[in-house]
Motif scaffolding. Structure first.
Motif, PDB file in Angstrom:
ATOM      1  N   ARG A  20     -57.062  -5.525  31.256  1.00  0.00           N
ATOM      2  CA  ARG A  20     -55.963  -4.815  30.786  1.00  0.00           C
ATOM      3  C   ARG A  20     -55.402  -4.234  32.557  1.00  0.00           C
ATOM      4  NH1 ARG A  20     -54.082  -4.894  25.253  1.00  0.00           N
ATOM      5  NH2 ARG A  20     -55.900  -3.828  24.081  1.00  0.00           N
ATOM      6  N   LYS A  59     -65.468  -4.057  40.780  1.00  0.00           N
ATOM      7  CA  LYS A  59     -66.549  -4.842  40.642  1.00  0.00           C
ATOM      8  C   LYS A  59     -66.385  -6.060  39.385  1.00  0.00           C
ATOM      9  CE  LYS A  59     -70.710  -2.675  39.005  1.00  0.00           C
ATOM     10  NZ  LYS A  59     -71.292  -2.314  38.045  1.00  0.00           N
ATOM     11  N   TRP A  60     -65.577  -5.514  38.371  1.00  0.00           N
ATOM     12  CA  TRP A  60     -66.119  -6.584  37.925  1.00  0.00           C
ATOM     13  C   TRP A  60     -64.826  -7.599  37.343  1.00  0.00           C
ATOM     14  CZ3 TRP A  60     -70.249  -7.343  35.779  1.00  0.00           C
ATOM     15  CH2 TRP A  60     -71.456  -6.395  35.677  1.00  0.00           C
ATOM     16  N   ILE A  86     -58.591  -6.525  42.948  1.00  0.00           N
ATOM     17  CA  ILE A  86     -60.443  -7.076  42.886  1.00  0.00           C
ATOM     18  C   ILE A  86     -61.041  -6.687  43.340  1.00  0.00           C
ATOM     19  CG2 ILE A  86     -58.551  -9.162  43.325  1.00  0.00           C
ATOM     20  CD1 ILE A  86     -59.524  -9.310  46.406  1.00  0.00           C
ATOM     21  N   ALA A  87     -60.632  -5.157  43.283  1.00  0.00           N
ATOM     22  CA  ALA A  87     -62.716  -4.855  44.438  1.00  0.00           C
ATOM     23  C   ALA A  87     -62.938  -3.852  42.925  1.00  0.00           C
ATOM     24  CB  ALA A  87     -61.768  -3.380  45.568  1.00  0.00           C
ATOM     25  N   ARG A 123     -63.315 -20.478  35.671  1.00  0.00           N
ATOM     26  CA  ARG A 123     -64.254 -21.257  35.599  1.00  0.00           C
ATOM     27  C   ARG A 123     -63.805 -22.214  34.369  1.00  0.00           C
ATOM     28  NH1 ARG A 123     -70.261 -21.800  35.844  1.00  0.00           N
ATOM     29  NH2 ARG A 123     -69.275 -20.089  34.000  1.00  0.00           N
ATOM     30  N   VAL A 168     -63.460  -9.641  40.055  1.00  0.00           N
ATOM     31  CA  VAL A 168     -63.831 -11.317  40.540  1.00  0.00           C
ATOM     32  C   VAL A 168     -65.031 -11.332  38.967  1.00  0.00           C
ATOM     33  CG1 VAL A 168     -65.113 -12.155  42.623  1.00  0.00           C
ATOM     34  CG2 VAL A 168     -63.723 -10.372  43.147  1.00  0.00           C
ATOM     35  N   PRO A 169     -65.502 -11.253  39.199  1.00  0.00           N
ATOM     36  CA  PRO A 169     -66.589 -12.172  37.905  1.00  0.00           C
ATOM     37  C   PRO A 169     -65.540 -12.709  36.826  1.00  0.00           C
ATOM     38  CG  PRO A 169     -68.007 -10.312  38.060  1.00  0.00           C
ATOM     39  CD  PRO A 169     -66.459 -10.059  39.364  1.00  0.00           C
ATOM     40  N   ALA A 226     -70.507 -14.478  28.736  1.00  0.00           N
ATOM     41  CA  ALA A 226     -70.401 -14.793  29.862  1.00  0.00           C
ATOM     42  C   ALA A 226     -70.851 -14.132  31.212  1.00  0.00           C
ATOM     43  CB  ALA A 226     -69.165 -16.418  30.589  1.00  0.00           C
ATOM     44  N   ILE A 227     -70.318 -12.701  31.096  1.00  0.00           N
ATOM     45  CA  ILE A 227     -70.251 -12.218  32.446  1.00  0.00           C
ATOM     46  C   ILE A 227     -71.592 -10.889  31.738  1.00  0.00           C
ATOM     47  CG2 ILE A 227     -69.224 -10.293  33.390  1.00  0.00           C
ATOM     48  CD1 ILE A 227     -67.030 -11.513  32.518  1.00  0.00           C
ATOM     49  N   ALA A 228     -72.717 -11.515  32.411  1.00  0.00           N
ATOM     50  CA  ALA A 228     -74.120 -10.833  31.843  1.00  0.00           C
ATOM     51  C   ALA A 228     -73.737  -9.160  32.500  1.00  0.00           C
ATOM     52  CB  ALA A 228     -74.979 -11.231  32.450  1.00  0.00           C
ATOM     53  N   ALA A 247     -65.245 -15.827  49.596  1.00  0.00           N
ATOM     54  CA  ALA A 247     -67.156 -16.399  49.080  1.00  0.00           C
ATOM     55  C   ALA A 247     -67.089 -17.037  50.601  1.00  0.00           C
ATOM     56  CB  ALA A 247     -66.466 -17.314  47.743  1.00  0.00           C
ATOM     57  N   LEU A 284     -62.539 -15.439  37.820  1.00  0.00           N
ATOM     58  CA  LEU A 284     -63.955 -16.904  37.851  1.00  0.00           C
ATOM     59  C   LEU A 284     -64.728 -17.331  36.820  1.00  0.00           C
ATOM     60  CD1 LEU A 284     -66.312 -15.604  41.516  1.00  0.00           C
ATOM     61  CD2 LEU A 284     -63.635 -16.735  41.116  1.00  0.00           C
ATOM     62  N   GLU A 285     -65.021 -15.795  35.682  1.00  0.00           N
ATOM     63  CA  GLU A 285     -64.780 -16.580  34.646  1.00  0.00           C
ATOM     64  C   GLU A 285     -63.889 -17.155  34.147  1.00  0.00           C
ATOM     65  OE1 GLU A 285     -68.483 -17.109  34.228  1.00  0.00           O
ATOM     66  OE2 GLU A 285     -67.241 -18.474  32.395  1.00  0.00           O
TER      67      GLU A 285
END
Lengths: 129, 129
Positions: A68, A30-31, A27-28, A41, A33-34, A54-56, A107, A37-38
DNA sequence: CGGAATCCCTTACGATACTG
DNA sequence: CAGTATCGTAAGGGATTCCG
């Protein structure tokens, strides 16, 4: 000098640290977690482009790589539709969804102490002498 | 590496992701968790070498860098004794100690699903086609 | 003893371009 | 639409050496 009796640590304090690190590596990225979470959601499958939008800030390359990896870990499913305009949908597996409470814990801690940490870091950097 | 380039992370509709990532960046540094857990186990200050010996595989460079970062974040204190043989002791701050439950949550998840993830990854890699 | 400095290699990440 | 390929840069990380 061994003031204290050295605990019978084979090749390290305890093996559980490896486990944590392994999970952390997941999970480290960088992307990661986004993405998680996306998908969390969305509560349903998302197309590649939907996810990308969704992930800017994420690039296709990074999103692909991340997906992957998450797919490989079994946190995300990849469903390819054999249609003329290619369509691929991604969704969280139950395993992936089970990570959400952990992220929430993270969080929560971040919310509680994020400001202080930021302040500490700022003070640490800007300390005159 | 003076001023840390503020990453314009505008990823996603919610700000909480930034927070999580920030926290993640703190503890994702490969040796951060071992260091924190070791200090946590010690329940008291540890010398540099003691820390280095307790964490198998770490180099001085990495340990120093990690300790600096944790110190900067206010998770660890650094106490330098002005004695002939240099003596420096590190300890967790309350803030640092407060991270333990989060790491425990992470460890719990890792314990619960680590095997499955490892298996998934192995299968994902080893799958012929 | 603690740690800063140097060297060097590997990985991660980002941007662009090209293809099924 | 959903990638893959290629390139270049930046950061991570190990080993060694030197200095307060």
């Amino acid at each position: 000098m061994e003031t204290k009796a050295p605990p019978p640590l084979a090749s390290g304090p305890c093996r559980c640290q490896q486990r944590i690190r392994r999970t952390l590596d997941l999970i480290a990225n960088k992307w990661a977690v986004p993405v998680i979470l996306e998908l969390s959601r969305a509560k349903g499958p998302l197309r590649f482009t939907a996810l990308a939008r969704a992930i800017a800030g994420i690039t296709q390359k990074e999103l692909t790589k991340q997906l992957r990896e998450l797919e490989g870990a079994g946190l995300v499913t990849r469903h390819v539709y054999a249609v003329v305009p290619p369509k691929v949908e991604y969704a969280l597996t139950p395993l992936g969804a089970s990570l959400k409470p952990v992220l929430d814990a993270l969080a929560g801690w971040a919310s509680d102490h994020g400001d202080r940490i930021a302040a500490n870091e700022a003070a640490f950097s800007g300390v005159p002498t």
